[in-house]
Design a protein around this motif. Structure first.
Motif, PDB file in Angstrom:
ATOM      1  N   LEU A  57     -19.032   2.771  22.754  1.00  0.00           N
ATOM      2  CA  LEU A  57     -19.774   2.646  24.014  1.00  0.00           C
ATOM      3  C   LEU A  57     -19.041   3.390  25.135  1.00  0.00           C
ATOM      4  CD1 LEU A  57     -21.881   1.530  25.955  1.00  0.00           C
ATOM      5  CD2 LEU A  57     -20.598  -0.619  26.024  1.00  0.00           C
ATOM      6  N   ALA A  58     -17.730   3.210  25.203  1.00  0.00           N
ATOM      7  CA  ALA A  58     -16.946   3.886  26.251  1.00  0.00           C
ATOM      8  C   ALA A  58     -17.086   5.398  26.152  1.00  0.00           C
ATOM      9  CB  ALA A  58     -15.474   3.475  26.134  1.00  0.00           C
ATOM     10  N   ARG A  59     -17.079   5.907  24.931  1.00  0.00           N
ATOM     11  CA  ARG A  59     -17.246   7.360  24.753  1.00  0.00           C
ATOM     12  C   ARG A  59     -18.656   7.790  25.171  1.00  0.00           C
ATOM     13  NH1 ARG A  59     -16.297   8.542  18.906  1.00  0.00           N
ATOM     14  NH2 ARG A  59     -16.684  10.700  19.560  1.00  0.00           N
ATOM     15  N   LYS A  60     -19.622   6.951  24.877  1.00  0.00           N
ATOM     16  CA  LYS A  60     -21.013   7.265  25.244  1.00  0.00           C
ATOM     17  C   LYS A  60     -21.178   7.355  26.759  1.00  0.00           C
ATOM     18  CE  LYS A  60     -25.709   5.368  24.835  1.00  0.00           C
ATOM     19  NZ  LYS A  60     -26.495   4.204  24.344  1.00  0.00           N
ATOM     20  N   VAL A  61     -20.566   6.388  27.481  1.00  0.00           N
ATOM     21  CA  VAL A  61     -20.736   6.350  28.945  1.00  0.00           C
ATOM     22  C   VAL A  61     -19.585   7.044  29.678  1.00  0.00           C
ATOM     23  CG1 VAL A  61     -22.148   4.265  28.866  1.00  0.00           C
ATOM     24  CG2 VAL A  61     -19.666   4.054  29.190  1.00  0.00           C
TER      25      VAL A  61
END
Length: 255
Positions: free
Chosen positions: A117-121
């Motif tokens: 998720l962190a990489r996505k956002v």
């Protein structure tokens, strides 16, 4: 001007005098506080604090101790909250093999989901690591956490572990233990970490620094952490404060 990069001012230990504690932090010259919400109960109250006080920002994530309680809707909720103007990091996330309140495989899966998720956002992560060094490093590497980097919160590992974390694009944050007389490892690592990767925190109400050890911790006490590291590195405390604050602003995108 100091920055406390990890606080829990919404903890029940602050119910009686939360406002006074926050006022003392401002009086002590804190420029910013990052308050961390890590489960169903603490994420909403963390956001309330960040909305109420200009100088308080938020991190939101799911703590490994509560991993067994996280469902897909919660992950979706965290993703939505990353768009909140006061949310600057995903955390605290990671592994905790000391308390073992959630099965290890569940902790690992929840950790992986939040790194993705962190990489996505495109948002840094705040890592909680207790007695899980090898698995933690393996997951960080496999999930390419270096793309977003983040903070190794309350770092207590060896210099060898510190170097692995630095290579993965993480900053090392030190709290109260670096002030303890017999805390050899935190002192050793705090002396060696590159200055541009150094952060300070309280983790209040926990890990109270000397001279208040044994009592409740609060954000104003981050100055004792700064003083201890400045002494170890033979730097003026003002310079150490400026360096760690610039680091926090750069990593977390603070104004």
């Amino acid at each position: 001007m100091l920055i406390d990069t990890h606080a829990h001012l919404n903890d029940e230990q602050f119910i009686e005098d939360q406002e006074a504690v926050i006022e003392r932090a401002q009086a002590a010259g804190l420029q910013y506080i990052i308050n961390v919400g890590f489960n169903h109960e603490t994420i909403p109250t963390t956001l309330e604090l960040a909305e109420r006080y200009d100088f308080i920002y938020a991190a939101v994530g799911w703590h490994p101790q509560d991993a067994k309680d996280m469902n897909p809707e919660d992950l979706q909720w965290i993703e939505e909250l990353t768009h909140h103007p006061k949310v600057v990091a995903i955390g605290e996330i990671g592994l905790d093999y000391y308390w073992d309140t959630s099965p290890r495989e569940v902790q690992q899966e929840v950790f992986r989901q939040q790194i993705r998720l962190a990489r996505k956002v495109k948002m840094p992560i705040i890592i909680h690591n207790r007695d899980a060094h090898e698995d933690l490093l393996t997951i960080l590497r496999e999930e390419h956490a270096e793309e977003v980097g983040g903070i190794m919160h309350c770092f207590s590992g060896s210099w060898e572990l510190a170097q692995e974390c630095l290579n993965l694009n993480f900053y090392l944050s030190f709290g109260g233990p670096v002030t303890f007389k017999n805390a050899k490892r935190p002192k050793e690592v705090a002396t060696q970490v590159p200055l541009d990767r150094l952060l300070i925190e309280t983790d209040c109400p926990y890990l109270t620094p000397t001279p208040f050890r044994g009592k409740r911790n609060e954000s104003a006490y981050v100055q004792y952490v700064a003083e201890a590291i400045a002494e170890l590195r033979q730097l003026p405390v003002e310079e150490l404060g400026q360096i760690t604050s610039e680091n926090a602003k750069r990593l977390l995108g603070l104004p």
